[in-house]
Design a protein around this motif. Structure first.
Motif, short mmCIF file in Angstrom:
data_model
loop_
_atom_site.label_atom_id
_atom_site.label_comp_id
_atom_site.label_asym_id
_atom_site.label_seq_id
_atom_site.Cartn_x
_atom_site.Cartn_y
_atom_site.Cartn_z
N ILE A 111 4.89 -4.26 -1.12
CA ILE A 111 3.58 -4.14 -1.76
C ILE A 111 3.80 -4.14 -3.27
N GLN A 122 -0.40 -1.71 -6.63
CA GLN A 122 -1.04 -1.36 -5.36
C GLN A 122 -0.26 -0.28 -4.64
N ASP A 178 -7.01 2.41 0.26
CA ASP A 178 -5.62 1.96 0.07
C ASP A 178 -4.71 2.66 1.07
N TRP A 231 -2.43 1.14 4.53
CA TRP A 231 -1.00 1.46 4.65
C TRP A 231 -0.73 2.25 5.92
N LYS A 256 -7.16 -7.95 -1.62
CA LYS A 256 -6.11 -8.39 -0.69
C LYS A 256 -4.96 -9.08 -1.42
N TRP A 282 -2.37 -6.73 -2.71
CA TRP A 282 -1.41 -6.23 -1.73
C TRP A 282 -0.23 -7.18 -1.56
#
Length: 360
Positions: free
Chosen positions: A167, A171, A268, A272, A301, A304
């Motif tokens: 990632i 982010q 977020d 994850w 997106k 990420w």
């Protein structure tokens, strides 16, 4: 809703030992067995969508399949959305990000394609739409392609540290922020907490909400392949996501957060938490789903580390003079969005399902 063989074109067809048929209850297992092994099939080709769309949305469906020597060699789920506000169209498949023909042979593909076009003409719809990942009619002037949506998919591995390091830094910092706040992920069987977070989120965006019945049908129809993940902070729901599982893939499909979500980095953390749990359980592809180009969801997106892949959605015009623009980027909907955001949440939740079922 009935799926009887009303159109004459659907009654029977034979082409070089191929038979065109419509799905009925006794063939659902065979249909899903084909979908499970067909490389171009997706979760949205599963037979369960027929009941969801008919009972949850009130739309008529035609789930075509082609049979050869007793085996299914191609499928094409179709649904008609008929609305005074948003038009009349036939698609594979409304309310789904992927669709179109899934076939094992070119002959089966051609027969399904012909059936869809014949049905669209017979019904007199404005247009026929295939939500294919890749366009299946390149160079055909009778089909239009609009670069409006992209999908975001990325491989994940069993090592959660490796997934975290993949990632991008900024982010990753947001994910760690959520971890530091002590957020926790839980799996629900009931849609209550999920619906609260989801409805709050789409209301802020100015988007009509789906009905509770629709989500309940999804969970009922797809069982463990439809997961409800709720994120809590000190015991309070702050975010939630409904995800679909298919083969070794996980697709977070409907999600959102409450008013507290942003400050806590709850969305977020939510993705994850889903990613690491699914990677541990054997998933190897994280499918973030589609987003419209030029939107905040698209940028989120990309942040990420997911690369956008333009979707090859195709439109064949029938009664309509042009491809419709039924999306929030259309300027004529901006006032509606602003007005919707001002509605009290209970009112929006009451009226929203009456509108959204016609959007597709």
């Amino acid at each position: 809703m009935s799926t009887a063989l009303a159109p004459e074109t659907a009654r029977a067809a034979t082409t070089a030992a191929l038979r065109l048929r419509l799905l009925d209850a006794q063939d659902q297992r065979r249909w899903d067995a084909f979908v499970a092994q067909c490389p171009e099939a997706t979760f949205f080709h599963r037979a369960g969508w027929q009941r969801v769309l008919e009972q949850g949305m009130g739309h008529r469906t035609w789930f075509y399949y082609v049979e050869q020597d007793g085996a299914i060699v191609g499928v094409l789920p179709l649904c008609r959305v008929r609305s005074r506000l948003f038009g009349d169209w036939l698609g594979a498949l409304p309310f789904c990000v992927y669709g179109g023909v899934a076939a094992a042979t070119p002959a089966a593909r051609a027969l399904l394609d012909q059936a869809a076009q014949a049905l669209a003409a017979e019904l007199g719809v404005g247009h026929l739409e295939y939500r294919s990942v890749q366009a299946s009619h390149p160079g055909d002037p009778s089909w239009h392609v609009k670069p409006l949506y992209a999908t975001f998919r990325k491989a994940i591995v069993a090592d959660n540290e490796a997934n975290m390091n993949a990632i991008p830094r900024k982010q990753r910092a947001m994910v760690r922020k959520g971890i530091k706040f002590g957020l926790k992920g839980e799996i629900d069987q009931d849609i209550g907490r999920f619906y609260h977070a989801y409805a709050s989120s789409v209301h802020r965006l100015g988007t009509p909400v789906f009905s509770r019945r629709y989500f309940a049908l999804l969970k009922q129809e797809f069982g463990d392949d439809c997961e409800l993940r709720v994120i809590t902070h000190e015991g309070k729901t702050v975010a939630a996501v409904m995800s679909f599982f298919f083969r070794d893939q996980v697709l977070p499909y409907y999600g959102g957060g409450t008013d507290d979500a942003r400050a806590l980095a709850a969305n977020d953390f939510m993705y994850w938490d889903l990613m690491q749990d699914c990677a541990t359980r054997g998933c190897r592809l994280f499918d973030f789903g589609r987003s419209k180009l030029g939107t905040g969801a698209f940028d989120f997106k990309k942040n990420w580390g997911f690369e956008p892949e333009l979707l090859g959605y195709e439109y064949q015009l029938h009664a309509a003079p042009a491809v419709p623009e039924n999306n929030p980027l259309n300027p004529k909907y901006r006032l509606f969005i602003r007005l919707w955001q001002r509605l009290p949440l209970p009112v929006a939740n009451l009226v929203g399902p009456l509108i959204v079922k016609n959007l597709g």
